[in-house]
Design a protein around this motif. Structure first.
Motif, mmCIF file in Angstrom:
data_model
loop_
_atom_site.group_PDB
_atom_site.id
_atom_site.type_symbol
_atom_site.label_atom_id
_atom_site.label_comp_id
_atom_site.label_asym_id
_atom_site.label_seq_id
_atom_site.Cartn_x
_atom_site.Cartn_y
_atom_site.Cartn_z
ATOM 1 N N VAL A 29 0.832 -1.208 0.000
ATOM 2 C CA VAL A 29 0.000 0.000 0.000
ATOM 3 C C VAL A 29 0.864 1.254 0.000
ATOM 4 C CG1 VAL A 29 -1.549 1.384 1.428
ATOM 5 C CG2 VAL A 29 -2.058 -1.018 1.025
ATOM 6 N N LEU A 30 1.858 1.288 0.890
ATOM 7 C CA LEU A 30 2.712 2.479 0.987
ATOM 8 C C LEU A 30 3.554 2.669 -0.271
ATOM 9 C CD1 LEU A 30 3.828 2.013 4.698
ATOM 10 C CD2 LEU A 30 2.286 3.782 3.806
ATOM 11 N N SER A 31 4.053 1.570 -0.840
ATOM 12 C CA SER A 31 4.863 1.670 -2.056
ATOM 13 C C SER A 31 4.036 2.189 -3.217
ATOM 14 C CB SER A 31 5.455 0.302 -2.409
ATOM 15 O OG SER A 31 6.374 -0.130 -1.434
ATOM 16 N N LEU A 32 2.821 1.631 -3.391
ATOM 17 C CA LEU A 32 1.969 2.058 -4.500
ATOM 18 C C LEU A 32 1.458 3.478 -4.298
ATOM 19 C CD1 LEU A 32 1.193 0.364 -7.063
ATOM 20 C CD2 LEU A 32 2.280 -0.897 -5.221
ATOM 21 N N ALA A 33 1.208 3.872 -3.047
ATOM 22 C CA ALA A 33 0.808 5.252 -2.777
ATOM 23 C C ALA A 33 1.931 6.213 -3.164
ATOM 24 C CB ALA A 33 0.448 5.414 -1.302
ATOM 25 N N GLY A 34 3.167 5.836 -2.822
ATOM 26 C CA GLY A 34 4.300 6.670 -3.225
ATOM 27 C C GLY A 34 4.432 6.771 -4.728
ATOM 28 N N ASP A 35 4.257 5.645 -5.425
ATOM 29 C CA ASP A 35 4.327 5.671 -6.887
ATOM 30 C C ASP A 35 3.255 6.587 -7.478
ATOM 31 O OD1 ASP A 35 6.463 3.920 -6.950
ATOM 32 O OD2 ASP A 35 5.202 2.142 -7.155
ATOM 33 N N VAL A 91 15.353 -6.841 -1.127
ATOM 34 C CA VAL A 91 15.016 -6.075 -2.336
ATOM 35 C C VAL A 91 13.844 -5.146 -2.053
ATOM 36 C CG1 VAL A 91 14.252 -6.231 -4.734
ATOM 37 C CG2 VAL A 91 15.917 -7.872 -3.839
ATOM 38 N N LEU A 92 12.849 -5.628 -1.292
ATOM 39 C CA LEU A 92 11.734 -4.759 -0.903
ATOM 40 C C LEU A 92 12.252 -3.523 -0.175
ATOM 41 C CD1 LEU A 92 8.893 -7.078 0.504
ATOM 42 C CD2 LEU A 92 9.161 -6.177 -1.803
ATOM 43 N N VAL A 93 13.112 -3.757 0.817
ATOM 44 C CA VAL A 93 13.651 -2.649 1.604
ATOM 45 C C VAL A 93 14.505 -1.740 0.716
ATOM 46 C CG1 VAL A 93 15.145 -2.033 3.531
ATOM 47 C CG2 VAL A 93 13.599 -3.999 3.730
ATOM 48 N N GLY A 94 15.378 -2.344 -0.091
ATOM 49 C CA GLY A 94 16.267 -1.551 -0.939
ATOM 50 C C GLY A 94 15.519 -0.701 -1.946
ATOM 51 N N SER A 95 14.453 -1.264 -2.561
ATOM 52 C CA SER A 95 13.694 -0.486 -3.533
ATOM 53 C C SER A 95 12.968 0.669 -2.863
ATOM 54 C CB SER A 95 12.694 -1.383 -4.265
ATOM 55 O OG SER A 95 11.702 -1.870 -3.372
ATOM 56 N N ALA A 96 12.479 0.453 -1.634
ATOM 57 C CA ALA A 96 11.812 1.536 -0.918
ATOM 58 C C ALA A 96 12.807 2.620 -0.518
ATOM 59 C CB ALA A 96 11.095 0.982 0.321
ATOM 60 N N LEU A 125 11.181 4.314 -12.053
ATOM 61 C CA LEU A 125 10.508 3.248 -12.794
ATOM 62 C C LEU A 125 11.226 1.917 -12.599
ATOM 63 C CD1 LEU A 125 8.366 2.357 -14.874
ATOM 64 C CD2 LEU A 125 9.974 3.020 -16.667
ATOM 65 N N VAL A 126 12.550 1.936 -12.677
ATOM 66 C CA VAL A 126 13.326 0.705 -12.494
ATOM 67 C C VAL A 126 13.115 0.140 -11.096
ATOM 68 C CG1 VAL A 126 15.651 -0.257 -12.389
ATOM 69 C CG2 VAL A 126 15.059 1.344 -14.203
ATOM 70 N N LEU A 127 13.192 0.997 -10.077
ATOM 71 C CA LEU A 127 13.025 0.538 -8.700
ATOM 72 C C LEU A 127 11.617 0.016 -8.453
ATOM 73 C CD1 LEU A 127 14.960 3.371 -6.832
ATOM 74 C CD2 LEU A 127 15.693 1.013 -7.150
ATOM 75 N N ALA A 128 10.620 0.666 -9.041
ATOM 76 C CA ALA A 128 9.240 0.226 -8.849
ATOM 77 C C ALA A 128 9.016 -1.150 -9.449
ATOM 78 C CB ALA A 128 8.278 1.237 -9.474
ATOM 79 N N LYS A 129 9.581 -1.400 -10.615
ATOM 80 C CA LYS A 129 9.377 -2.688 -11.269
ATOM 81 C C LYS A 129 10.244 -3.779 -10.619
ATOM 82 C CE LYS A 129 7.414 -1.022 -15.491
ATOM 83 N NZ LYS A 129 6.133 -1.603 -15.061
ATOM 84 N N THR A 130 11.389 -3.407 -10.090
ATOM 85 C CA THR A 130 12.180 -4.371 -9.333
ATOM 86 C C THR A 130 11.430 -4.788 -8.070
ATOM 87 O OG1 THR A 130 14.212 -3.355 -10.163
ATOM 88 C CG2 THR A 130 14.409 -4.774 -8.227
ATOM 89 N N TYR A 131 10.752 -3.829 -7.456
ATOM 90 C CA TYR A 131 9.924 -4.141 -6.290
ATOM 91 C C TYR A 131 8.836 -5.157 -6.662
ATOM 92 C CZ TYR A 131 5.864 -3.680 -3.288
ATOM 93 O OH TYR A 131 4.774 -3.971 -2.509
ATOM 94 N N ALA A 188 8.073 10.925 -0.875
ATOM 95 C CA ALA A 188 9.273 10.498 -0.149
ATOM 96 C C ALA A 188 8.920 10.004 1.246
ATOM 97 C CB ALA A 188 10.274 11.657 -0.069
ATOM 98 N N LEU A 189 7.973 10.677 1.905
ATOM 99 C CA LEU A 189 7.529 10.227 3.229
ATOM 100 C C LEU A 189 6.840 8.861 3.132
ATOM 101 C CD1 LEU A 189 6.110 13.532 4.776
ATOM 102 C CD2 LEU A 189 8.384 12.510 5.086
ATOM 103 N N ALA A 190 6.054 8.660 2.083
ATOM 104 C CA ALA A 190 5.377 7.369 1.906
ATOM 105 C C ALA A 190 6.396 6.258 1.697
ATOM 106 C CB ALA A 190 4.423 7.447 0.713
ATOM 107 N N PHE A 191 7.421 6.510 0.897
ATOM 108 C CA PHE A 191 8.459 5.498 0.691
ATOM 109 C C PHE A 191 9.250 5.253 1.980
ATOM 110 C CE2 PHE A 191 8.328 6.952 -3.911
ATOM 111 C CZ PHE A 191 7.632 5.830 -4.332
ATOM 112 N N GLY A 192 9.460 6.306 2.773
ATOM 113 C CA GLY A 192 10.136 6.122 4.055
ATOM 114 C C GLY A 192 9.330 5.214 4.977
ATOM 115 N N ALA A 193 8.008 5.406 4.990
ATOM 116 C CA ALA A 193 7.151 4.522 5.778
ATOM 117 C C ALA A 193 7.173 3.103 5.219
ATOM 118 C CB ALA A 193 5.723 5.066 5.792
ATOM 119 N N ALA A 194 7.287 2.971 3.884
ATOM 120 C CA ALA A 194 7.359 1.646 3.264
ATOM 121 C C ALA A 194 8.630 0.913 3.688
ATOM 122 C CB ALA A 194 7.314 1.776 1.743
ATOM 123 N N VAL A 195 9.714 1.644 3.915
ATOM 124 C CA VAL A 195 10.953 1.021 4.397
ATOM 125 C C VAL A 195 10.699 0.355 5.744
ATOM 126 C CG1 VAL A 195 13.306 1.441 5.180
ATOM 127 C CG2 VAL A 195 12.439 2.616 3.140
#
Length: 479
Positions: A29-35, A91-96, A125-131, A188-195
């Motif tokens: 949810v947090l990753s897709l919200a950030g995207d 990879v989840l953590v790294g992409s976030a 885009l690369v990080l999102a698709k790697t996720y 950026a805050l959403a991705f930080g929460a995703a981490v």
């Protein structure tokens, strides 16, 4: 089943964020919200102000760049991540983390109209698709059984769509009141929460051992490969439509509200105006900015509809028929874009393709879990997802290098999905008879055939030259 806690029961509509699946769902949810927020910030920045004709070569180069990670993930990086404890979680953590850092860098770029926005956007885009590849590998480890895989993916699709809508409300307000820099800061805050959420996902081992002969045979079975080919086509069409409409909305084609003839009669196009070939199908005019919002909203809605409907349809028909129906819906989408003018055609094209791709993915997952019971789900889904991401990039590359009006692009989508549907239907019948389905030659096979023909021609020329030389020598000898 996860290594931590009780297995998740997906029969309930709610998601417990304390469970292994709930932790993954929260990360998603947090990753897709950030995207979604990043996409919204780009809509109000230089990224969509640049002349599309000037941007094509840059976008084409970046798209080629995005294929590199997925070409490496499958054969090289993928197996190492499979056997490492928590490899895909890393990879989840790294992409976030990567997207959070890039989002902070984009704050200055979107506010200052810096050209660095282009490489930053495509790193996103690369990080999102790697996720997406890592997420596909982890899902089977956080559900209670193989039967829950389709339902789990359906729930993730639904909640990610809702997350996009939810993020759009504050994002839209920030875009109107402050500007795109505030929106990307929120991303950026959403991705930080995703981490933080990703760190709580169970650190399971996807596949402790390399794939055995039985697993390889199952994943290479006729049914699985035919379904993968059909799904790959749908994913390529999604990439194609994404960039086809992106260039159309940014002035790559004229607004098709009136035909030229009707426009002249109505006075919309002066009789003395010289029209270019592109203007022959529509009068001059730019695309209103709100068109972008309509198409994005319908794309998200289409994904939600496909994810919600697919599990119910699957109970009534076989998985192959659901996948075939998804291809058929792709034909409907292409015809909508080809036959309907302006925003209506573009919106219907985006909406139906989103439904088809979402429902098709549910059907493909079900085919794999049924026809490859001994295969490691995490490993197989990650590898297939890597291939599908490459297909997406290849599809997106076409409208980038070849400028196409929406209507021509619609015909292309209709013909491609129709051909894929026919090919898949023939393959299904062959599998039902216990025969190998027809398959298109691979690039390696084509290259081998070309080399064989070239070597054969060289051999014949050499033999002919040798015979000619012998004849000359015989004719020149003294009698």
């Amino acid at each position: 089943m996860s290594d931590h806690g009780e297995p998740v029961r997906l029969s309930e509509p709610r998601v417990d964020i304390r469970s292994p699946f709930g932790r993954l769902a929260l990360t998603h949810v947090l990753s897709l919200a950030g995207d979604a927020l990043v996409a919204m910030s780009l809509a109000g920045s230089l990224f969509f102000d640049v002349d599309p004709s000037e941007a094509r070569w840059k976008i084409g180069a970046y798209l080629l760049f995005t294929m590199a990670p997925f070409a490496l993930v499958g054969p090289l990086i993928g197996p190492a991540m499979d056997r490492a404890k928590g490899g895909h979680r890393a990879v989840l953590v790294g992409s976030a983390v990567g997207r959070a850092v890039v989002a902070f860098l984009m704050i200055g770029s979107v506010s200052g109209d810096s050209l660095l926005l282009f490489p930053e956007a495509f790193v996103m885009l690369v990080l999102a698709k790697t996720y997406q590849v890592a997420k596909a590998a982890i899902v089977p480890t956080v559900v209670d059984s193989d039967a829950g895989l389709v339902e789990a993916n359906s729930k993730l699709q639904l909640i990610s769509g809702l997350a996009g809508f939810a993020a759009g409300i504050p994002g839209g307000l920030l875009l109107l009141v402050i500007g795109p820099s505030a929106v990307v800061f929120l991303a950026a805050l959403a991705f930080g929460a995703a981490v933080i959420a990703a760190l709580r996902v169970p650190a399971t081992t996807i596949a402790a051992e390399p794939a055995g002969d039985q697993e390889k045979a199952e994943l290479r079975s006729a049914g699985v490969l035919s379904a993968a080919s059909a799904m790959g086509t749908l994913r390529a069409v999604v990439g194609f439509v994404t960039f086809l409409l992106a260039f159309a909305l940014r002035g790559g084609e004229k607004v098709a509200e009136l035909g030229t003839g009707l426009g002249r009669v109505a006075g919309a196009v002066p009789s003395g105006t010289e029209l270019s070939p592109g203007d022959a199908i529509a009068p001059p005019g730019g695309t209103p900015a709100w068109h972008f919002g309509v198409i994005v909203a319908l794309s998200v809605a289409g994904g939600l509809v496909g994810a919600a409907v697919a599990p119910f349809v699957r109970r009534a028909i076989r998985e192959e028929l659901l996948l075939l129906g998804s291809l058929g819906l792709g034909v409907v989408a292409g015809l909508s874009g080809a036959l309907m003018a302006g925003l209506s055609g573009q919106a219907m094209l985006a909406f139906f393709i989103a439904i088809a791709a979402s429902a098709g993915k549910q059907a493909f997952d079900a085919v794999v879990q049924r026809d490859a019971p001994d295969a490691n789900r995490g490993r197989s889904f990650a590898r297939f997802e890597s291939r599908f991401q490459v297909a997406w990039v290849l599809g997106a590359f076409i409208p980038v290098v070849v400028p196409l009006p929406t209507r021509i692009g619609g015909w292309f989508v209709a013909l491609l999905t129709l051909a894929a549907a026919v090919f898949f239907a023939i393959g299904m019948k062959a599998v039902g008879r216990g025969e190998a389905p027809p398959r298109l030659p691979t690039a390696r096979q084509v290259g081998r055939q070309v080399r064989t023909k070239v070597e054969s021609r060289r051999s014949r020329r050499s033999a002919t030259a040798d015979r000619g030389g012998s004849a000359d020598a015989g004719g020149g000898a003294p009698s």
